[in-house]
Design an enzyme around this catalytic site. Structure first.
Site, PDB file in Angstrom:
ATOM      1  N   TYR A  51      -0.845  -4.312  -1.222  1.00 30.89           N
ATOM      2  CA  TYR A  51      -0.708  -3.619  -2.505  1.00 30.89           C
ATOM      3  C   TYR A  51      -0.105  -4.563  -3.551  1.00 30.89           C
ATOM      4  CZ  TYR A  51       0.326   0.033  -5.898  1.00 30.89           C
ATOM      5  OH  TYR A  51       0.364   0.792  -7.043  1.00 30.89           O
ATOM      6  N   LYS A 103      -2.091  -5.885  -7.002  1.00 28.76           N
ATOM      7  CA  LYS A 103      -1.603  -5.620  -8.357  1.00 28.76           C
ATOM      8  C   LYS A 103      -1.237  -6.909  -9.080  1.00 28.76           C
ATOM      9  CE  LYS A 103      -2.055  -1.172  -8.642  1.00 28.76           C
ATOM     10  NZ  LYS A 103      -2.928  -0.549  -9.666  1.00 28.76           N
TER      11      LYS A 103
END
Length: 268
Positions: free
Chosen positions: A176, A180
């Site tokens: 994650y 991002k």
């Protein structure tokens, strides 16, 4: 095709045409509602067709689009469909994204057992690929499609929704954080290219936000994010307010910005 949407709709985005991804829930839905409330004609897109149709029904003159941002063909088709209606897009807010509930459970279990989480060695290719496909590849697909519409008109504003996790990486959540961070760098690189054609690209990087994704976060992990020294979880509407600022003329001099919206948890 109707190129004239100046129908007297009042508000900061009166007469503008906007497309919002991830508009079926959370931040995306809040952005769609705020844009419509401030005069925009909204195309609300989401992988969950039923959810996004329900959001679009609330908004005057809105259209619902079923779209998986990880699928290039679906993104291109949705942008073609939306452009065919009014002939242009003035604003694109890309809020679609995914987390990994299984990795979150592993982190929560470690917290409860008072031991360091062990995630990376257990992380499968499918889990890694899913998060990167949606959060990073999806951002590329949306940015590319938006520029194909906006660059010929020499006008437009694009806002991507990133994450504070790109800076303050959560232990045990590498895919994650990487997705991002990549989306931030991608948006900034595209911003430097796009501004030469009159198109602004910026990013809002939320901290913990009270969305459906957060509701699925295990309680132990949510408690780990709690800190009495800072603001609590943001609301989707608060993050939407930042996104709308970035999309508005008030942010005309912001290009390639990544605005932290994390309630004071950290600064960079």
């Amino acid at each position: 095709m109707d190129d004239d949407v100046g129908d007297g709709r009042a508000g900061r985005f009166g007469g503008r045409v906007a497309l919002v991804t991830g508009a079926g829930s959370g931040i995306g839905a809040a952005v769609a509602r705020r844009l419509a409330g401030q005069g925009a004609r909204v195309f609300a897109a989401d992988v969950d067709g039923t959810a996004v149709a329900a959001v679009a029904e609330e908004l005057p003159g809105a259209y619902a689009l079923t779209m998986d941002v990880a699928d290039r063909a679906q993104v291109d088709r949705a942008f073609a469909e939306s452009t065919a209606v009014h002939g242009r897009l003035d604003v694109v807010v890309h809020a679609a994204g995914v987390d990994d509930p299984v990795a979150k459970e592993w982190i929560a279990e470690a917290l409860l057992d008072d031991r360091p989480p062990e995630v990376t060695a257990r992380l499968g290719d499918d889990a890694w690929g899913r998060v990167l496909r949606v959060n990073l590849d999806g951002t590329f697909h949306v940015l590319r499609a938006a520029l194909r519409v906006m660059v010929p008109r020499r006008s437009g504003a694009i806002v991507t929704v990133g994450s504070s996790s790109a800076f303050d990486a959560v232990t045990g959540y590498p895919h994650y954080a990487a997705s991002k961070a990549g989306a931030h760098a991608l948006s900034q690189a595209v911003a430097k290219e796009a501004i030469a054609f009159g198109v602004r690209v910026n990013t809002v990087a939320p901290g913990p936000t009270d969305t459906g994704m957060a509701a699925r976060t295990p309680a132990a992990l949510r408690r780990g994010f709690a800190d009495p020294r800072v603001r609590p979880y943001a609301t989707p509407e608060e993050i939407a307010g930042v996104a709308l600022f970035l999309a508005s003329e008030e942010a005309a001099n912001l290009v390639g910005a990544v605005l932290l919206a994390n309630g004071g948890r950290f600064t960079v």
